[in-house]
Structure formats: C-alpha cells, structure tokens
Design a protein around this motif. Structure first.
Motif, mmCIF file in Angstrom:
data_model
loop_
_atom_site.group_PDB
_atom_site.id
_atom_site.type_symbol
_atom_site.label_atom_id
_atom_site.label_comp_id
_atom_site.label_asym_id
_atom_site.label_seq_id
_atom_site.Cartn_x
_atom_site.Cartn_y
_atom_site.Cartn_z
ATOM 1 N N MET A 122 7.334 13.611 -6.533
ATOM 2 C CA MET A 122 6.803 14.370 -5.395
ATOM 3 C C MET A 122 5.467 15.042 -5.736
ATOM 4 S SD MET A 122 9.034 14.300 -2.813
ATOM 5 C CE MET A 122 10.517 13.276 -2.721
ATOM 6 N N GLU A 123 4.785 14.544 -6.766
ATOM 7 C CA GLU A 123 3.527 15.159 -7.186
ATOM 8 C C GLU A 123 2.410 14.125 -7.264
ATOM 9 O OE1 GLU A 123 4.074 17.199 -10.844
ATOM 10 O OE2 GLU A 123 5.622 18.539 -10.067
ATOM 11 N N TYR A 124 1.168 14.608 -7.131
ATOM 12 C CA TYR A 124 0.002 13.738 -7.254
ATOM 13 C C TYR A 124 -0.259 13.472 -8.731
ATOM 14 C CZ TYR A 124 -4.804 12.071 -7.112
ATOM 15 O OH TYR A 124 -5.953 11.326 -7.276
ATOM 16 N N LYS A 125 -0.458 12.195 -9.082
ATOM 17 C CA LYS A 125 -0.635 11.824 -10.484
ATOM 18 C C LYS A 125 -2.025 11.284 -10.805
ATOM 19 C CE LYS A 125 4.079 10.509 -11.764
ATOM 20 N NZ LYS A 125 4.877 9.403 -12.320
ATOM 21 N N GLY A 126 -2.869 11.142 -9.797
ATOM 22 C CA GLY A 126 -4.177 10.522 -10.020
ATOM 23 C C GLY A 126 -5.191 11.470 -10.618
ATOM 24 N N ASN A 142 0.805 -1.220 0.000
ATOM 25 C CA ASN A 142 0.000 0.000 0.000
ATOM 26 C C ASN A 142 0.838 1.269 0.000
ATOM 27 O OD1 ASN A 142 -2.427 -1.357 -0.058
ATOM 28 N ND2 ASN A 142 -2.547 -1.505 2.171
ATOM 29 N N ALA A 143 2.145 1.108 0.230
ATOM 30 C CA ALA A 143 3.049 2.261 0.185
ATOM 31 C C ALA A 143 3.767 2.251 -1.175
ATOM 32 C CB ALA A 143 4.016 2.212 1.357
ATOM 33 N N MET A 144 5.104 2.134 -1.190
ATOM 34 C CA MET A 144 5.828 2.233 -2.459
ATOM 35 C C MET A 144 5.780 0.961 -3.298
ATOM 36 S SD MET A 144 6.694 5.354 -2.605
ATOM 37 C CE MET A 144 8.053 5.670 -3.729
ATOM 38 N N ASN A 145 5.327 -0.144 -2.696
ATOM 39 C CA ASN A 145 5.038 -1.374 -3.445
ATOM 40 C C ASN A 145 6.235 -1.846 -4.269
ATOM 41 O OD1 ASN A 145 3.573 -3.533 -4.337
ATOM 42 N ND2 ASN A 145 2.389 -2.387 -5.852
ATOM 43 N N ILE A 146 7.371 -2.094 -3.596
ATOM 44 C CA ILE A 146 8.593 -2.518 -4.285
ATOM 45 C C ILE A 146 8.701 -4.037 -4.210
ATOM 46 C CG2 ILE A 146 11.097 -2.293 -4.410
ATOM 47 C CD1 ILE A 146 10.863 0.447 -3.114
ATOM 48 N N SER A 173 18.624 -7.982 -10.638
ATOM 49 C CA SER A 173 18.153 -7.181 -11.772
ATOM 50 C C SER A 173 16.683 -6.805 -11.602
ATOM 51 C CB SER A 173 18.362 -7.954 -13.075
ATOM 52 O OG SER A 173 17.788 -7.267 -14.162
ATOM 53 N N ASN A 174 15.860 -7.795 -11.213
ATOM 54 C CA ASN A 174 14.428 -7.534 -11.013
ATOM 55 C C ASN A 174 14.181 -6.553 -9.877
ATOM 56 O OD1 ASN A 174 13.713 -9.256 -13.083
ATOM 57 N ND2 ASN A 174 13.349 -11.010 -11.753
ATOM 58 N N LEU A 175 14.970 -6.697 -8.799
ATOM 59 C CA LEU A 175 14.809 -5.809 -7.649
ATOM 60 C C LEU A 175 15.160 -4.374 -8.010
ATOM 61 C CD1 LEU A 175 14.241 -5.162 -4.753
ATOM 62 C CD2 LEU A 175 16.447 -6.139 -4.108
ATOM 63 N N LEU A 176 16.247 -4.182 -8.727
ATOM 64 C CA LEU A 176 16.654 -2.821 -9.121
ATOM 65 C C LEU A 176 15.627 -2.190 -10.063
ATOM 66 C CD1 LEU A 176 20.501 -3.326 -9.568
ATOM 67 C CD2 LEU A 176 19.344 -2.035 -7.758
ATOM 68 N N LYS A 177 15.017 -3.020 -10.928
ATOM 69 C CA LYS A 177 13.959 -2.512 -11.815
ATOM 70 C C LYS A 177 12.742 -2.075 -10.994
ATOM 71 C CE LYS A 177 15.051 -5.332 -15.897
ATOM 72 N NZ LYS A 177 14.617 -6.514 -16.696
ATOM 73 N N ALA A 178 12.403 -2.880 -9.970
ATOM 74 C CA ALA A 178 11.248 -2.548 -9.123
ATOM 75 C C ALA A 178 11.500 -1.265 -8.330
ATOM 76 C CB ALA A 178 10.945 -3.716 -8.181
ATOM 77 N N ILE A 179 12.721 -1.103 -7.842
ATOM 78 C CA ILE A 179 13.074 0.125 -7.106
ATOM 79 C C ILE A 179 12.964 1.333 -8.027
ATOM 80 C CG2 ILE A 179 14.976 1.371 -5.991
ATOM 81 C CD1 ILE A 179 15.917 -1.362 -4.877
ATOM 82 N N GLU A 180 13.480 1.183 -9.242
ATOM 83 C CA GLU A 180 13.426 2.279 -10.217
ATOM 84 C C GLU A 180 11.975 2.611 -10.565
ATOM 85 O OE1 GLU A 180 14.862 5.309 -12.500
ATOM 86 O OE2 GLU A 180 16.042 4.007 -11.172
ATOM 87 N N ALA A 181 11.154 1.570 -10.752
ATOM 88 C CA ALA A 181 9.743 1.792 -11.112
ATOM 89 C C ALA A 181 8.996 2.517 -9.996
ATOM 90 C CB ALA A 181 9.060 0.454 -11.405
ATOM 91 N N SER A 182 9.369 2.279 -8.745
ATOM 92 C CA SER A 182 8.665 2.901 -7.617
ATOM 93 C C SER A 182 8.855 4.418 -7.585
ATOM 94 C CB SER A 182 9.135 2.289 -6.290
ATOM 95 O OG SER A 182 10.417 2.763 -5.929
ATOM 96 N N LYS A 183 9.890 4.919 -8.253
ATOM 97 C CA LYS A 183 10.136 6.366 -8.266
ATOM 98 C C LYS A 183 8.990 7.132 -8.922
ATOM 99 C CE LYS A 183 15.227 6.070 -8.493
ATOM 100 N NZ LYS A 183 16.410 6.403 -9.311
ATOM 101 N N SER A 184 8.256 6.455 -9.795
ATOM 102 C CA SER A 184 7.189 7.151 -10.528
ATOM 103 C C SER A 184 5.834 7.048 -9.845
ATOM 104 C CB SER A 184 7.097 6.599 -11.959
ATOM 105 O OG SER A 184 6.782 5.218 -11.931
ATOM 106 N N ASN A 185 5.782 6.445 -8.643
ATOM 107 C CA ASN A 185 4.512 6.363 -7.908
ATOM 108 C C ASN A 185 3.917 7.752 -7.668
ATOM 109 O OD1 ASN A 185 4.488 3.601 -7.627
ATOM 110 N ND2 ASN A 185 5.475 3.593 -5.627
ATOM 111 N N SER A 186 2.603 7.795 -7.575
ATOM 112 C CA SER A 186 1.931 9.057 -7.249
ATOM 113 C C SER A 186 2.248 9.443 -5.799
ATOM 114 C CB SER A 186 0.427 8.902 -7.444
ATOM 115 O OG SER A 186 -0.230 10.135 -7.238
ATOM 116 N N LEU A 187 2.110 10.714 -5.478
ATOM 117 C CA LEU A 187 2.514 11.279 -4.191
ATOM 118 C C LEU A 187 1.910 10.551 -2.986
ATOM 119 C CD1 LEU A 187 3.844 13.490 -2.447
ATOM 120 C CD2 LEU A 187 1.854 14.943 -2.921
ATOM 121 N N GLU A 188 0.641 10.102 -3.085
ATOM 122 C CA GLU A 188 0.005 9.501 -1.913
ATOM 123 C C GLU A 188 0.724 8.231 -1.451
ATOM 124 O OE1 GLU A 188 -2.360 7.922 -5.480
ATOM 125 O OE2 GLU A 188 -1.330 9.765 -4.873
#
Length: 668
Positions: A578-582, A442-446, A489-504
């Motif tokens: 750092m911004e809301y994307k929804g 429910n948070a950054m979902n890595i 490799s999969n873990l680093l991709k997941a960490i990178e993908a989490s950067k684009s999560n919406s602010l909430e």
C-alpha cells in the motif's frame, strides 16, 4: 581427445559457425551450403556434450534452444522504450516538420526507416557479450526473453568490440517463415496465426526456447538505447556503428535533407511494400542529430523528434450481420458490429466497434447493410461507411435497449455524455470487466490471469471482487478446464509477485473513475501511502498539479464508500503493498528558488536557450514545466512569435516573462 585439444577444436568451430552465420543471417550472402553448417554445428554440440565445462554463453550452440522456463521474469528498462506519435497523411508529416523547425531552426536532416511489423525488443550487452533481452512491455517494464532471443541467428551473441550498450530493435517473422508455420499448423489441425506480427509475438513468449528456435524469426536493430555509451553525434552514425559491431540493420533507409525528400521516400514505399520478404506497416522518420533530439526532448509517451507514418488502411466491403452489446467496467454500453468474416490488412475481421448509438445514427448503419471496413492505424477494425446503393430493403434498423443486457437495470445517459450507462454497482458484467482491468499489464500485471481465466473464475463463483484473487488456492485452480499443475504453480507465483507492486499499480487497478495510469502515479508520489490518500480532501487533491475538479470528486467519493474501505482492508490483510516504491522527486520546499513548486509554461522561440535546456534548468530548481496554460499555471515564459498560449496567459492574468528575465532569474 584431451581437454586442451577439445578446447582448441571448439574455439575453431565457434569461430567458423559465427562467421558463416553472419554471412547467412546478416549479410544474406552464404559462402557454404546449409549441409556444411549443420555438420559443423553437430560436431560442436557433440564436443560440448563431452566437455560441458567448455560451454560458454556466446557459443552458437545456444541458438538451438535451452531448458524450458517456468515463467518470464520482469525487466525494468534502464531507458524507457517510448512509443512513437503517428502521422496518417502528408499534412501530418508537414505539421511535424513545422514543429521541428520552430524548435531547432532550419539546419537539420531526417533519417527515414521502414517500420517493421513485429515485436519491439531491447538487447543488453556487457563487454561485448549478450546478457539480456527483453520485450517492450509497457515501455518501463518488459519481460526477460533472453533464451528465446538467443535462438534468432541474426542476433550476435558476442560483438566485434567489447562494448557495453543497450540496443533496440524489432523481432519479426519473415513472410516465408510465416507461411511455413501456418502450413504445418494446418496439417496438424491447429488454429492458424492471423498475421506474422502475432506469430512473432507468440513465438517469443513461448516458455520453451526450442519452439521459438523452430519458428525461424529474424530481427532488425534500429537504435542504441543508451547513445551516451558510445561516441556518435547522429542517429545515422549509430546505425552504421551497429553494422560495424555485427548487428543486422535494415539497409532500406535514407537520410533526407528536407520534408519533400521524406514525402518522396514514403510515397515510394507505399507502392513497393508488398514486394518485401517481411511485413512493414509504415515509415519511421527521425531527426538525425542527437544534440537536436535532446533539444526537442520527449513527452510522457513519445519523443518529439520522431514520428511514424502509418500506411493508408486497406478498405474492404462485407456484410453487417448483427449488432452485439457489451457492458464495460464503468457501466458504459458499447455496441459492436458482427461482420461476415473478411480479410483486412492480413487478418480475418469478424467484429468492429461502433462506439455508441450516436455514431450508428450518424452513419445510418442498419443490420444487413453492406459496409466498408478498415483497420484504424492498421490495428483496430472500424466501420467507415454504409453502401446505401446496395440496400435491398430487408435491412433492419437498430435500437439501443432501455435496460442493461446483463442485469436488466434501467440504463441512463449522464449529462454531457453520449454513452448509455448501467449504474448498478452489482452488475455482473461490470464486476467481471473490473477484475480483468485489475490484472491487466498497466495495473497489477498478473501473468496467466487473462480475460478467459478471469471469466472462468467469475462464472465458477471463485472470485467476486479483486481481493478474492489473493485467496485462490491450488486446489481451486487445478479443477478448472485447461489448468495443469505447472500453469497453476506459475499463476500462484504471479499473484504472489503482484503483492509487491508499487502503490500506483494498485490505484490504477482499482478502476477509480477518471484516474488513469499517469494520474495514479501522481497520486502515489504525492500521498505516499493508501491511508493518506484515502483521507485526502477535495481541496488537498486539487492542490496537486494535473488533478482537476472531476477527478478529485471521483477520488473522494470512491474512498467514502464502505465497500471501498472494506476492499482495501482485505487487500492489505492479504499482503498487497500500500506504499509508493518508485523514485521520489525532490520536494519544492528543498529548493531556495523562485521556481520552486511553480508550474511554468514555455512558449514561442527562445534565442539563447533551447526549449529543452530551459525546461531542464527550471526543473533543476524545483519548477514543473507544463505543456499548456491553465488556471494552475504560475508563470509563462514567452519567446519570439509566441501565440495562443501567451494570449491565454494574458486573458487569465498569469505573470509573463521574456527570455532575458528568465536567464537573470536562472542565474540568481
């Protein structure tokens, strides 16, 4: 064999295999022996191997299992997959029935279905072709497990009609498959699965579809995710239509005209449950009419027109061997009972939460006691009571410590709280638990960064705060135990993908006290960016609906800390969004309406409008319809038989309208 003859032969084989598969896996009435089916499948595989250009996504050969995946992609559900409210006894069912009658009157019926103990899935079809399957996830975002779901032979790859729709169901492992799987694992010296539900979930989250195929899973479909895509007026009609399309639905369902019939159905299955070839953990009761479902509406988490009756929890007796203490991310000290292993509701239980010292005293729990254990809701183990008559006199009374078991700081009990708390901000346990919370679903979902990996990284001093997660390198991770190149490799991709999560997601992950997932989204929508939220005053925060005094104080205090400012700067520098994307709700200022920006509560029975219609009309004019009356309520609409909400509104001096006044204002 030339291409034209091969194409014709492949079409014949697919048609036969699909027909035989439907008979075997959906109707449970096979017309040919397994050997004949296997022979035809082998022939199809050989032909498709020779003529790969003739392969298609709806071929039965897709069920064998395709290539190994790197990771599961995220899927946003077009319609949220809501969870159900629970009923634990007959009175809960009758209370549910009373609420339905108050809202829609007496002319309605229920559909009762077995609650399959498995993994909720969503299947999407376009023009009759199965194109995507996903897990429920958090209800809004799940994981794409299409390749694994294709291995379940009761899921049609092409429907009998070229319709586009989304269906919901429960993937499960039959008892027979579960026993065979555990027997094979035991022979190989591998850890056994605790129950069929865990085995099914683990199978569908395998990156290699061939493993999922070997587990012999099954599925029951229980509803249409977008009922407006087809012409039906009732849930029962939808189930019949799913049957018509070739889906497997559970036939042990019944349409009930009254709550008495519902109670009778539930009682019958309490007795018959053990004799089923699959596990169930309750009965789902739904209002049948789709129009009435729409009138009843939903809460943020669950539909008001459905409820899940959970079977009474199995209770067993075991010995409480010791009490262990753990420190949570907010510093709360939680005692946990360490038990002599015992099987409860299909799983072996060795631990049960004791919540706090007051509960231990209330139940007079001592180390060495014989205790009764059950699983609350068939999930969470808890100590029901102590068998005092079986005491020998050797039992030991437990005393909570005065200092933190992790950092040895003095523990305190805050005013109005029952829990003891460590308030040392540098307590290692709190930091570790905060890291685990940050990466949670429910948070950054890595993905791949679970509790064990976080604990390992923390112990190795590779991370000390959440910003360090974004500084991890392949070289650091590969040196860890059980971390291969692919996992890294999969873990680093997941960490990178989490950067684009919406602010909430980030706000919730930061663990600001009193700020849950819902409040985090409200804050993200209201302030749009982290920078704006960070400088908000307490008054500005409290002006937002759902943000109270305690939460506002906690938010202001958090952003005043230098450590918090530095952490956010580090995260921003690492590229974390750092911004809301929804989706953005329309601002009340854009409405020329008396309801714009006002919080409205509906109470009592409305005669001319359904509760849901009134809510939709008010919200369409910029109002916010809340479920309870508070100081922030601007207006209460009182229908017939209005009760405590009306009384509270009058006590607080809140304006009250009747339905006639509401309709006049809605039409202005």
């Amino acid at each position: 064999m030339d291409l034209q003859i091969a194409e014709q032969k492949i079409a014949e084989l697919r048609s036969l295999l699909n027909h035989y598969g439907y008979e075997y896996y959906v109707l449970d009435k096979p017309s040919v022996p397994d050997a004949e089916y296997d022979k035809l499948m082998q022939e199809l595989l050989e032909l498709e191997g020779k003529f790969p250009q003739l392969k298609s996504p709806d071929s039965p050969s897709e069920r064998v299992g395709g290539k190994v995946l790197d990771l599961f992609e995220k899927v946003e559900h077009r319609t949220p997959m809501l969870s159900l409210g629970n009923a634990f006894n007959e009175q809960d069912l009758r209370d549910f029935d009373r609420r339905i009658r108050q809202a829609v009157g007496d002319d309605f019926s229920y559909v009762c279905e077995l609650k399959i103990d498995g993994l909720a899935v969503s299947l999407r079809y376009e023009d009759g072709l199965f194109v995507q399957g996903a897990t429920r996830g958090d209800g809004t975002i799940g994981e794409d497990i299409t390749a694994n779901l294709k291995t379940i032979k009761s899921i049609p790859l092409r429907l009998r009609e070229p319709v586009s729709l989304e269906v919901r169901g429960e993937a499960y492992m039959p008892k027979r498959s579960f026993e065979a799987l555990n027997l094979a694992r035991e022979d190989r010296g591998e850890e056994l699965f605790a129950n069929p539900r865990n085995a099914a979930a683990g199978s569908l989250r395998q990156l290699d579809p061939k493993i999922a195929a070997s587990r012999r899973l099954d599925v029951f479909l229980y509803g249409v995710g977008n009922p407006d895509a087809i012409t039906i007026g009732a849930h029962s009609e939808g189930l019949d239509y799913l049957d018509h399309l070739g889906f497997k639905t559970n036939k042990e369902r019944r349409k009930c005209a009254s709550i008495e019939e519902v109670v009778q159905f539930v009682s019958g299955w309490v007795e018959k449950r053990p004799h089923l070839p699959y596990e169930i953990d309750g009965i789902v009761i739904k209002v049948d009419s789709l129009k009435q479902q729409a009138e009843l509406g939903t809460t943020a988490k669950s539909p008001r027109w459905a409820i899940a009756y959970k079977f009474p929890a199995e209770e067993v007796v075991t010995t409480l061997l010791d009490i262990e203490l753990s420190v949570g991310r907010t510093g709360v000290i939680t005692p946990t009972a360490l038990l002599k292993p015992v099987k409860v509701a299909g799983t072996t239980v060795q631990r049960a939460s004791l919540h706090n010292e007051d509960l231990i005293r209330e139940k007079d729990i001592k180390i060495g006691d014989k205790v009764v254990i059950k699983k609350a809701g068939d999930i969470i183990p808890e100590v029901v009571n102590v068998l005092e008559d079986l005491r020998t006199g050797e039992e030991v009374e437990f005393h909570m410590p005065t200092h933190c078991p992790e950092c040895e700081s003095e523990l305190i009990r805050l005013e109005g709280e029952v829990a003891l708390r460590c308030i040392n901000p540098k307590c290692p346990a709190q930091i570790r638990e905060g890291l685990i919370h940050f990466v949670s679903r429910n948070a950054m979902n890595i993905d791949g960064l679970g509790e064990k990996v976080i604990s390992q990284l923390f112990a190795e001093k590779l991370i000390s705060d959440v910003a360090d997660i974004y500084k991890l390198t392949s070289e650091q991770l590969i040196a860890l135990e059980r971390m291969g190149e692919k996992s890294v490799s999969n873990l680093l991709k997941a960490i990178e993908a989490s950067k684009s999560n919406s602010l909430e997601k980030l706000l919730f992950g930061l663990g600001i006290r009193h700020v849950g997932a819902k409040a985090a989204k409200t804050l993200a929508i209201s302030f749009d960016t982290m920078n704006k939220l960070a400088i908000a005053s307490k008054d500005e925060l409290m002006a937002i609906n759902e943000i109270g005094d305690k939460m506002a104080e906690s938010i202001v205090s958090f952003f005043e800390q230098e450590e918090a400012k530095e952490l956010i700067e580090e995260l921003a520098a690492a590229g974390v969004n750092m911004e809301y994307k929804g989706a953005r709700p329309i601002s009340p200022a854009e409405f020329d309406s008396i309801f714009a920006g006002k919080t409205v509560v509906l109470t009592g029975k409305l005669e001319q409008l359904s509760r849901n219609e009134a809510k939709e009309k008010i919200e369409a004019l910029g109002g916010n319809v809340a479920g309870s009356v508070s100081k922030k309520t601007h207006l209460v609409i009182a229908g017939a038989d209005a009760g405590s909400k009306l009384a509270k509104a009058q006590e607080l001096g809140i304006e009250v309208w009747d339905e006639e006044k509401l309709i006049v204002e809605l039409n202005n």
